[in-house]
Scaffold this active site. Structure first.
Site, PDB file in Angstrom:
ATOM      1  N   ARG A 236       0.883  -1.168   0.000  1.00 18.64           N
ATOM      2  CA  ARG A 236       0.000   0.000   0.000  1.00 18.64           C
ATOM      3  C   ARG A 236       0.921   1.218   0.000  1.00 18.64           C
ATOM      4  NH1 ARG A 236      -3.676  -2.620  -1.549  1.00 18.64           N
ATOM      5  NH2 ARG A 236      -5.701  -2.959  -0.564  1.00 18.64           N
ATOM      6  N   GLU A 265      -3.901   8.026  -4.423  1.00 14.33           N
ATOM      7  CA  GLU A 265      -4.304   7.368  -5.677  1.00 14.33           C
ATOM      8  C   GLU A 265      -5.633   7.932  -6.154  1.00 14.33           C
ATOM      9  OE1 GLU A 265      -4.261   3.118  -5.073  1.00 14.33           O
ATOM     10  OE2 GLU A 265      -2.144   3.102  -4.541  1.00 14.33           O
ATOM     11  N   HIS A 284      -2.000   0.762  -9.654  1.00 10.80           N
ATOM     12  CA  HIS A 284      -2.587  -0.173  -8.675  1.00 10.80           C
ATOM     13  C   HIS A 284      -3.337  -1.307  -9.399  1.00 10.80           C
ATOM     14  CE1 HIS A 284      -4.331  -0.565  -4.335  1.00 10.80           C
ATOM     15  NE2 HIS A 284      -4.204  -1.737  -4.917  1.00 10.80           N
TER      16      HIS A 284
HETATM   17  C1  DGY Z   1      -6.473  -5.707  -2.976  1.00 13.33           C
HETATM   18  O1  DGY Z   1      -7.266  -6.597  -3.265  1.00 13.33           O
HETATM   19  O2  DGY Z   1      -6.334  -5.288  -1.824  1.00 13.33           O
HETATM   20  C2  DGY Z   1      -5.691  -5.138  -4.099  1.00 13.33           C
HETATM   21  O3  DGY Z   1      -4.758  -4.208  -3.693  1.00 13.33           O
HETATM   22  C3  DGY Z   1      -6.629  -4.514  -5.080  1.00 13.33           C
HETATM   23  O4  DGY Z   1      -7.219  -3.403  -4.484  1.00 13.33           O
END
Ligand code: DGY
Length: 324
Positions: A236, A265, A284
């Site tokens: 993240r 983001e 992402h």
């Molecule tokens: C998740 O599933 O957490 C991925 O990062 C996609 O958002």
């Protein structure tokens, strides 16, 4: 009949599956801001399948019957889990079905960054390929190098497996608990993060975002890395101090970065990262393949139907505080 509100990328056939037993309110692909129909549906919903509606106290106040939220993601850092538990709302996520795809994305960042794929593609398209390439275009080997995994959960293990078994990489890892089976399988060695940062040629972060991991990697950690190390963030954005990363890249330590996630983001148009040749940027897309997004939506649908039938769903997050 119980009501399911859908605000995420569920497929038509999955909508039909739910309609066999439940009333389904379809808010896919419509604006969720100031939408009066959404407010009415929220007021009556027993379950929400969610792919982007911010879950706030104010929203939960407007959804008095809500008992289940199924997010179409494995990460649930955007959800107020304690508050959901207090309100007796079960949160479910989508682990496992995205592990291999997300690891593929991580490894593609390792390869693209080490071998400068995006940068050289642009260089060629600009008409700069006029003769033999030289050291100015050379990259850095991936095979046989040391891969340092910060976090060795499901996705981290799948990245490490690709490195060790596919590319003959040595694996170092830092993780809250030891992983003896992976040590056995991959020859991985657990060490302190400082040692990992000093020794790894490729450093890949896959820890979840929780309060303890906010800015886990900052100026101090970058300063410990090898000058030509490659840094990958598959976790993240907020796990990394992005301002410190930009400064560190300017100083050449790490030498390059591959990033799928950012502190803000979508990445703002004035981000300094956009002007840096030694950075590979992805929007992402860790889990973003047709097959995997389909499987994630199916998991969210299955979690929801199971919970509404009073069964324990496949992937609950806060089961302890839930009464079916
Ligand atoms: C998740 O599933 O957490 C991925 O990062 C996609 O958002």
């Amino acid at each position: 009949m119980k009501k399911i509100l859908v605000c995420g990328a569920v497929r038509d056939r999955q909508m039909e599956q739910m309609r066999e037993a439940f009333q389904v309110e379809d808010f896919r692909g419509v604006s969720l801001d100031n939408n009066p129909a959404l407010e009415t549906a929220l007021g009556e919903a027993d379950a929400l399948i969610n792919g982007g509606l911010p879950i706030t106290s104010a929203l939960l106040d407007r959804a008095p019957s809500l008992r289940v939220i199924a997010t179409i993601s494995v990460g649930y850092d955007a959800y107020p889990v304690d508050e959901l538990s207090r309100r007796g709302i079960l949160l479910c996520n989508t682990p496992d079905v995205l592990t291999e795809t997300t690891a593929d994305t991580g490894f593609s960042l390792i390869m693209a960054t080490g071998r400068r794929v995006a940068e050289l593609d642009s260089w060629l398209r600009r008409g700069e390929w006029k003769g033999s390439v030289g050291p100015a275009q050379f990259g850095k080997d991936v095979h046989g190098k040391t891969l340092g995994m910060i976090g060795l959960g499901r996705i981290g293990a799948a990245v490490a497996r690709r490195g060790a078994l596919g590319f003959g990489m040595s694996i170092l890892y830092s993780n809250s608990s030891p992983k003896p089976a992976l040590e056995e399988e991959l020859g991985a060695r657990r060490c302190e993060m400082a040692e990992l940062l000093a020794e790894a040629d490729y450093v890949c972060v896959t820890v979840p975002l929780v309060k303890e991991t906010v800015h886990l990697i900052g100026a101090g950690e970058f300063a410990l890395m090898k000058p030509d190390a490659v840094f990958i963030n598959l976790a993240r954005g907020k796990v990394v101090d992005e301002t410190a990363l930009v400064d560190a890249l300017k100083k050449g330590r790490p030498g390059a970065a591959g990033l799928d996630v950012f502190e803000v983001e979508p990445l703002p148009g004035d981000s300094p990262l956009l002007g840096m040749d030694n950075v590979v940027l992805l929007p992402h897309v860790g889990s973003a393949t047709h097959e995997t997004r389909d499987a994630m939506a199916q998991r969210a649908v299955d979690n929801t139907c199971q919970a509404l039938r009073g069964e324990t769903p496949l992937s609950p997050v806060n089961l302890d505080s839930w009464q079916p």
